[in-house]
Design an enzyme around this catalytic site. Sequence first.
Site, PDB file in Angstrom:
ATOM      1  N   CYS A  82       0.816  -1.225   0.000  1.00 45.85           N
ATOM      2  CA  CYS A  82       0.000   0.000   0.000  1.00 45.85           C
ATOM      3  C   CYS A  82       0.846   1.270   0.000  1.00 45.85           C
ATOM      4  O   CYS A  82       0.379   2.335  -0.380  1.00 45.85           O
ATOM      5  CB  CYS A  82      -0.937   0.000   1.194  1.00 45.85           C
ATOM      6  SG  CYS A  82      -1.940  -1.477   1.277  1.00 45.85           S
ATOM      7  N   HIS A 126      -3.888   6.976   2.404  1.00 47.36           N
ATOM      8  CA  HIS A 126      -4.203   5.662   1.836  1.00 47.36           C
ATOM      9  C   HIS A 126      -5.604   5.249   2.302  1.00 47.36           C
ATOM     10  O   HIS A 126      -5.958   5.428   3.472  1.00 47.36           O
ATOM     11  CB  HIS A 126      -3.158   4.653   2.313  1.00 47.36           C
ATOM     12  CG  HIS A 126      -3.516   3.240   1.998  1.00 47.36           C
ATOM     13  ND1 HIS A 126      -3.971   2.845   0.761  1.00 47.36           N
ATOM     14  CD2 HIS A 126      -3.504   2.115   2.772  1.00 47.36           C
ATOM     15  CE1 HIS A 126      -4.218   1.547   0.789  1.00 47.36           C
ATOM     16  NE2 HIS A 126      -3.954   1.086   1.992  1.00 47.36           N
ATOM     17  N   ASN A 134     -10.143  -0.637  -0.784  1.00 46.00           N
ATOM     18  CA  ASN A 134      -8.693  -0.529  -0.622  1.00 46.00           C
ATOM     19  C   ASN A 134      -8.017  -1.059  -1.890  1.00 46.00           C
ATOM     20  O   ASN A 134      -8.060  -2.258  -2.159  1.00 46.00           O
ATOM     21  CB  ASN A 134      -8.274  -1.339   0.611  1.00 46.00           C
ATOM     22  CG  ASN A 134      -6.778  -1.288   0.875  1.00 46.00           C
ATOM     23  OD1 ASN A 134      -6.015  -0.806   0.037  1.00 46.00           O
ATOM     24  ND2 ASN A 134      -6.356  -1.783   2.019  1.00 46.00           N
TER      25      ASN A 134
HETATM   26  O1  UT7 Z   1      -4.042  -1.449   3.221  1.00 46.06           O
HETATM   27  C1  UT7 Z   1      -3.315  -1.814   4.323  1.00 46.06           C
HETATM   28  C2  UT7 Z   1      -3.666  -3.135   4.755  1.00 46.06           C
HETATM   29  N1  UT7 Z   1      -4.896  -3.323   5.431  1.00 46.06           N
HETATM   30  C3  UT7 Z   1      -5.400  -2.570   6.401  1.00 46.06           C
HETATM   31  O2  UT7 Z   1      -4.988  -1.487   6.699  1.00 46.06           O
HETATM   32  C4  UT7 Z   1      -6.524  -3.173   7.198  1.00 46.06           C
HETATM   33  C5  UT7 Z   1      -6.348  -2.902   8.660  1.00 46.06           C
HETATM   34  N2  UT7 Z   1      -7.354  -3.549   9.461  1.00 46.06           N
HETATM   35  C6  UT7 Z   1      -8.666  -3.216   9.417  1.00 46.06           C
HETATM   36  O3  UT7 Z   1      -9.071  -2.343   8.661  1.00 46.06           O
HETATM   37  C7  UT7 Z   1      -9.605  -3.892  10.379  1.00 46.06           C
HETATM   38  O4  UT7 Z   1      -8.855  -4.627  11.327  1.00 46.06           O
HETATM   39  C8  UT7 Z   1     -10.629  -4.849   9.674  1.00 46.06           C
HETATM   40  C9  UT7 Z   1     -11.626  -4.041   8.861  1.00 46.06           C
HETATM   41  C10 UT7 Z   1      -9.897  -5.812   8.780  1.00 46.06           C
HETATM   42  C11 UT7 Z   1     -11.408  -5.632  10.719  1.00 46.06           C
HETATM   43  O5  UT7 Z   1     -12.077  -4.736  11.586  1.00 46.06           O
HETATM   44  P1  UT7 Z   1     -11.957  -4.948  13.159  1.00 46.06           P
HETATM   45  O6  UT7 Z   1     -12.767  -3.900  13.787  1.00 46.06           O
HETATM   46  O7  UT7 Z   1     -10.509  -4.998  13.507  1.00 46.06           O
HETATM   47  O8  UT7 Z   1     -12.692  -6.333  13.342  1.00 46.06           O
HETATM   48  P2  UT7 Z   1     -12.135  -7.637  14.065  1.00 46.06           P
HETATM   49  O9  UT7 Z   1     -11.108  -8.294  13.232  1.00 46.06           O
HETATM   50  O10 UT7 Z   1     -11.815  -7.306  15.483  1.00 46.06           O
HETATM   51  O11 UT7 Z   1     -13.433  -8.526  14.052  1.00 46.06           O
HETATM   52  C12 UT7 Z   1     -14.593  -8.174  14.863  1.00 46.06           C
HETATM   53  C13 UT7 Z   1     -15.678  -9.185  14.555  1.00 46.06           C
HETATM   54  C14 UT7 Z   1     -15.180 -10.629  14.590  1.00 46.06           C
HETATM   55  O12 UT7 Z   1     -16.227 -11.444  15.091  1.00 46.06           O
HETATM   56  P3  UT7 Z   1     -16.179 -11.948  16.612  1.00 46.06           P
HETATM   57  O13 UT7 Z   1     -14.907 -12.746  16.727  1.00 46.06           O
HETATM   58  O14 UT7 Z   1     -16.187 -10.726  17.456  1.00 46.06           O
HETATM   59  O15 UT7 Z   1     -17.425 -12.770  16.707  1.00 46.06           O
HETATM   60  C15 UT7 Z   1     -14.996 -10.955  13.133  1.00 46.06           C
HETATM   61  O16 UT7 Z   1     -15.097 -12.322  12.847  1.00 46.06           O
HETATM   62  O17 UT7 Z   1     -16.179  -8.970  13.231  1.00 46.06           O
HETATM   63  C16 UT7 Z   1     -16.143 -10.190  12.516  1.00 46.06           C
HETATM   64  N3  UT7 Z   1     -15.932  -9.897  11.113  1.00 46.06           N
HETATM   65  C17 UT7 Z   1     -16.947  -9.679  10.258  1.00 46.06           C
HETATM   66  N4  UT7 Z   1     -18.280  -9.651  10.439  1.00 46.06           N
HETATM   67  C18 UT7 Z   1     -19.038  -9.403   9.358  1.00 46.06           C
HETATM   68  C19 UT7 Z   1     -14.768  -9.794  10.452  1.00 46.06           C
HETATM   69  N5  UT7 Z   1     -15.009  -9.524   9.152  1.00 46.06           N
HETATM   70  C20 UT7 Z   1     -16.349  -9.439   9.025  1.00 46.06           C
HETATM   71  C21 UT7 Z   1     -17.200  -9.193   7.945  1.00 46.06           C
HETATM   72  N6  UT7 Z   1     -18.518  -9.168   8.152  1.00 46.06           N
HETATM   73  N7  UT7 Z   1     -16.713  -8.944   6.717  1.00 46.06           N
END
Ligand code: UT7
Length: 335
Positions: free
Chosen positions: A122, A262, A292
Amino acid sequence: MTPGAASKFGTPRSRILGTGSYLPPQTRSNVDLEKLVDTNDAWIRERTGIRERRIAPEGMVTSDMAAEAAKRALDAAELSPRDLDLIVVATVTPDMPMPATAVFVQQKIGATCAAFDLSAACAGFIYGLTIADQFVRGGAAKHVLVVGVELLSRVVNWADRTTCVLFGDGAGAAVVGPSDSERGILGTRLYSDGTLAESLMIPGGGSREPLDEARLHDRRNKVHMKGQDIFKAAVRNLYSASQSLVDASGLTNEAVDWVVPHQANVRIIDQVVARANYPKEKVLSNIDRVGNTSSASIPILLDERVRDGTIKSTDLVLMCALGAGVSWGAALIRM
Ligand code: UT7
């Protein structure tokens, strides 16, 4: 490009002479994704800010999108492909491992100059811009084409809801050349922290995990991400990189007209911006429409806002990006 021809071109400052971008026409909405994985529109919008992303059609390859963005940037710069001395393509989704996607771009636009790829995920466009700035200021090149391009839909695991909702396809480009005024690239910063290398990767397909049936079955050739590790690294490092660049340039955050961050997650952007105290109206975004697009993210957003007249000549623009590596960087530009 002839090494040693340096003194022919050397200039105190380089600047962006023209920008271009390309987005494939097909959109994939959050509602479309509800049919593929256990997700929903509300979660994706609230947690990321994304509504839809672009998906390249079958048959289109990375260099096709890059060449389109490159042609538009050359038109904007009023230059021909033959005016280029160097093409740098930042991508983690090349046409193939070898040769460089940059040589396919060269072929498609009809340029004859040196061409190579760089891999900084990125942060790729900021890395590319830094290389272009060095080449132009040092005099080894007069005109450098920098392209950030990704065809992430081919390397995303469409069964993994934690990653497949995030990414999109597209390309952005800038032609960098000498500046004869105060306008130009005022400074850039590049960083990497390899201790987080395994937080975001496509592990299979290289020397460490050559692809075989078992690895293909385990989708080792697809994106694997520890989202929260990347999130925290982004908030921490994007703020410090941007602030150190602005401070070193003898400017203040108040002087910045536009922040072009970004586009990975609106919550990352909001947290970085809050730390630096940038007013929200100065922070540009298109993540809702494109998701992204990794190395293409900044040049697409930059090009869109230059073309719609938001970013004007002489505006002070701050760019910052972090991604796999983790690698990150910032650039401060007087447009
Ligand atoms: O470009 C550079 C590279 N990438 C990034 O910069 C991405 C950086 N990270 C992020 O943007 C965030 O960490 C994410 C968007 C990927 C995830 O958001 P989060 O708030 O960190 O969610 P999490 O991983 O803590 O997950 C929270 C919950 C989990 O469920 P449980 O374990 O609490 O039951 C996940 O399984 O949300 C669930 N979850 C989803 N639910 C519905 C994860 N993905 C999804 C989804 N739809 N697509």
